[in-house]
Design an enzyme around this catalytic site. Sequence first.
Site, short mmCIF file in Angstrom:
data_model
loop_
_atom_site.label_atom_id
_atom_site.label_comp_id
_atom_site.label_asym_id
_atom_site.label_seq_id
_atom_site.Cartn_x
_atom_site.Cartn_y
_atom_site.Cartn_z
N ARG A 5 5.68 -32.14 11.30
CA ARG A 5 5.23 -30.91 10.69
C ARG A 5 5.63 -29.70 11.52
NH1 ARG A 5 1.18 -31.04 6.70
NH2 ARG A 5 0.35 -33.11 7.00
N ARG A 23 -2.10 -21.52 3.57
CA ARG A 23 -1.27 -22.74 3.69
C ARG A 23 0.21 -22.40 3.73
NH1 ARG A 23 -3.39 -26.33 -1.13
NH2 ARG A 23 -1.90 -27.89 -0.43
#
Length: 208
Positions: free
Chosen positions: A84, A166
């Site tokens: 990530r 997000r």
Amino acid sequence: MLGPPGAGKGTQATLIAENLKIPQISSGDLFRDHQDRDTELGRVARSYMKDGVLVPDKVTITMVMDWIEQNTGVGGFLLDGFPRTIGQAKALDQALANSGGIDLAIYVNVPETELIHRLSGRLVCSKCKTQYHTIFAPPSEPCICDKCMTELNQRDDDKPEAIKKRFQVYQEETAPLIGYYQVLGRLREVNGVGSIEKIGERLLRALD
Ligand SMILES: [Zn+2]
């Protein structure tokens, strides 16, 4: 699998894994598995998660590498939701240095307006957890679960403010991975707009 929130990575990862007959590993599944088995790593991960703190890269990488070591000889694997960050990607490459690192990073590209459209329409039943979408999978009666007649809600994660957050986290932490894998010559970009089947076909062609 790389891509922004709402790009459909999880769904597509499952299809690819089935098609290529390789296991799909997601960091979320690994966390749950370690916690269910109450391993030391699981306990460490939980201690961060219960405070709402991101699990440190080191813990996540150890879990992924542990899985890979236990599953040598499966003929490959597909990582979904990991790495990530650049830090995780570098650590993964180091850990896999003997086998030359990962083969490919597939970037599922979806424009932000489309993603917001997808995420903001999601509804979930608070009782039986069935998922709906105001446009793509609407319930028979607005905001009522077809299965148990409970009122449908939007997850906190899918509310406008949370979506904005997000995307911001994705842009800052994950999007740089696109350039990272491009420089290594390992990036394949796939258009993530269209039906699940169409996108799946494009992904398999990119992997061929
Ligand atoms: Zn329900």
